[in-house]
Design a protein around this motif. Structure first.
Motif, mmCIF file in Angstrom:
data_model
loop_
_atom_site.group_PDB
_atom_site.id
_atom_site.type_symbol
_atom_site.label_atom_id
_atom_site.label_comp_id
_atom_site.label_asym_id
_atom_site.label_seq_id
_atom_site.Cartn_x
_atom_site.Cartn_y
_atom_site.Cartn_z
ATOM 1 N N UNK A 161 0.696 -1.279 -0.101
ATOM 2 C CA UNK A 161 0.079 0.052 -0.107
ATOM 3 C C UNK A 161 1.101 1.236 -0.038
ATOM 4 N N UNK A 162 2.009 1.040 0.570
ATOM 5 C CA UNK A 162 3.004 2.582 0.878
ATOM 6 C C UNK A 162 3.652 2.565 -0.611
ATOM 7 N N UNK A 163 3.591 1.594 -1.234
ATOM 8 C CA UNK A 163 4.395 1.671 -2.781
ATOM 9 C C UNK A 163 3.398 2.262 -3.986
ATOM 10 N N UNK A 164 1.986 2.431 -3.701
ATOM 11 C CA UNK A 164 1.089 2.771 -4.744
ATOM 12 C C UNK A 164 1.508 3.640 -5.401
ATOM 13 N N UNK A 165 1.951 4.866 -4.851
ATOM 14 C CA UNK A 165 2.005 6.098 -5.645
ATOM 15 C C UNK A 165 3.038 5.973 -6.373
ATOM 16 N N UNK A 166 4.290 4.993 -5.934
ATOM 17 C CA UNK A 166 5.305 5.056 -6.728
ATOM 18 C C UNK A 166 5.122 4.361 -7.959
ATOM 19 N N UNK A 167 4.149 3.171 -7.825
ATOM 20 C CA UNK A 167 3.880 2.544 -8.706
ATOM 21 C C UNK A 167 3.081 3.350 -9.872
ATOM 22 N N UNK A 168 2.106 4.192 -9.347
ATOM 23 C CA UNK A 168 1.468 5.089 -10.315
ATOM 24 C C UNK A 168 2.524 5.970 -11.101
ATOM 25 N N UNK A 169 3.370 6.359 -10.358
ATOM 26 C CA UNK A 169 4.503 7.548 -10.784
ATOM 27 C C UNK A 169 5.214 6.756 -12.168
ATOM 28 N N UNK A 170 5.174 5.299 -12.009
ATOM 29 C CA UNK A 170 5.712 4.723 -13.096
ATOM 30 C C UNK A 170 5.086 4.608 -14.487
ATOM 31 N N UNK A 171 3.750 4.670 -14.127
ATOM 32 C CA UNK A 171 3.018 5.041 -15.321
ATOM 33 C C UNK A 171 3.262 6.215 -16.367
ATOM 34 N N UNK A 172 3.273 7.207 -15.412
ATOM 35 C CA UNK A 172 3.758 8.302 -16.238
ATOM 36 C C UNK A 172 5.055 7.958 -17.188
ATOM 37 N N UNK A 173 5.976 7.309 -16.748
ATOM 38 C CA UNK A 173 7.230 7.151 -17.528
ATOM 39 C C UNK A 173 6.706 6.293 -18.794
ATOM 40 N N UNK A 174 5.825 5.375 -18.628
ATOM 41 C CA UNK A 174 5.431 4.763 -19.807
ATOM 42 C C UNK A 174 4.699 5.583 -20.704
ATOM 43 N N UNK A 175 3.962 6.695 -20.303
ATOM 44 C CA UNK A 175 3.157 7.476 -21.260
ATOM 45 C C UNK A 175 4.226 8.403 -21.861
ATOM 46 N N UNK A 176 5.407 8.875 -21.235
ATOM 47 C CA UNK A 176 6.409 9.513 -21.786
ATOM 48 C C UNK A 176 7.185 8.696 -22.921
ATOM 49 N N UNK A 177 7.272 7.461 -22.508
ATOM 50 C CA UNK A 177 8.012 6.508 -23.819
ATOM 51 C C UNK A 177 7.277 6.467 -24.893
#
Ligand code: SF4
Length: 294
Positions: free
Chosen positions: A56-72
């Motif tokens: 649960x404490x890692x969720x925002x970090x996980x969502x943040x990684x989605x942003x990098x997929x979008x940039x790619x």
């Protein structure tokens, strides 16, 4: 590092967190590591296999990684996107930086953040570490033959509220904020990087204390309270001022509110092993601060 799932998150999310393929490559430090408090990083290294983090404490970090997929996905010609660069500093120490995007055509280096609105009060990036981070990235890019005319953060506001934006002018006026970041002289950045390398190298031998800023510690306050009300009438940082205010008003009194090191209490993965934090807890005793607590 052990990952727990105390709140029973769906397996897909837990697996996605577990299968994070982040690596700092063949570097001694990443920019992110250098910006961490040296004590925290040293304790993380010492206790790596004992540390427990909850999914649960890692969720925002996980969502943040989605942003990098979008940039790619949006990457195009004339742009460097999602690439790690390496450069040498001091006595041959290699530092790496993961660059979100550098537009060769416009000369703008951009870092993307998935954050809360308070990080952009008044439309400006409130986190000084971001300034350091972007300047460090730029220095590493320069050592790799690239350059930028401007650096910026694009903030994706994860808790954006339209009503609040309407009510409050200093609140971000859009769920996406583009904030320019101050560019440092190269010399200043190089000195900063070398100083951070020194601090982290020394922390492997002798643990330094975390500063108030490192601990995200709030100040002690004195709340002016009215009998029968739960909310403070006014908050003071000075006890005498609070008491003087209470004396002049009927039915008022002062309540002491202890400041809290928010990172230590809620966000630091090594708080269990940290004597500096453990010794501040009520009821902490010598036993608690012995053994593997450093
Ligand atoms: S618990 Fe607090 S003092 Fe200890 S390493 Fe973490 S941030 Fe620093």
């Amino acid at each position: 590092m052990k990952l727990t799932n105390k709140s029973g998150l769906p397996d897909v999310l837990v697996k996605a967190i577990k299968n994070d393929n982040y690596t700092k490559g063949e570097s001694d430090f990443s920019v992110t590591e250098l910006l961490q408090p040296p004590r925290l990083r040293a304790l993380k290294t010492r206790h790596f296999h004992e540390i427990e983090e909850d999914a649960e404490d890692k969720l925002y970090s996980l969502y943040g990684q989605l942003v990098h997929l979008l940039i790619e996905r949006a990457a195009h010609e004339g742009e460097i996107a999602e690439k790690r660069f390496f450069a040498k500093f001091g006595n041959g120490v290699t530092v790496s930086a993961q660059v979100d995007s550098l537009s060769i055509t416009s000369g703008v280096l951009t870092d993307w953040k998935f954050v809360t609105a308070w990080k952009f009060k008044g439309g400006r990036a409130a986190d000084e570490l971001w300034t350091a981070q972007l300047n460090m990235q730029l220095e590493i890019l320069r050592q790799n033959g690239h350059d930028a005319k401007a650096i910026q953060i694009v903030g994706l506001i994860r808790d954006f509220s339209k009503p609040e934006a309407r009510r409050n002018e200093s609140y971000p006026q859009s769920p996406v904020v583009v904030a320019p970041i101050e560019m440092w002289e190269r010399e200043k950045t190089q000195e900063f990087i070398n100083e951070r390398i020194k601090m982290h190298t020394a922390s492997a031998l002798s643990l330094p204390e975390c500063s108030k800023e490192d601990r995200w510690a709030t100040d002690d306050t004195y709340a002016l309270m009215k009998k029968g009300q739960k909310r403070a009438v006014k908050l003071f940082t000075d006890k005498a001022e609070a008491e003087a205010a209470a004396q002049n008003l009927a039915q008022h009194f002062v309540e002491f509110r202890e400041g809290e090191p928010k990172r230590c209490a809620m966000y630091c993965p090594v708080n269990k092993f940290c004597k500096q934090y453990q010794s501040t807890l009520k009821g902490a005793d010598d036993d608690q601060n012995s053994g593997t607590v450093a």
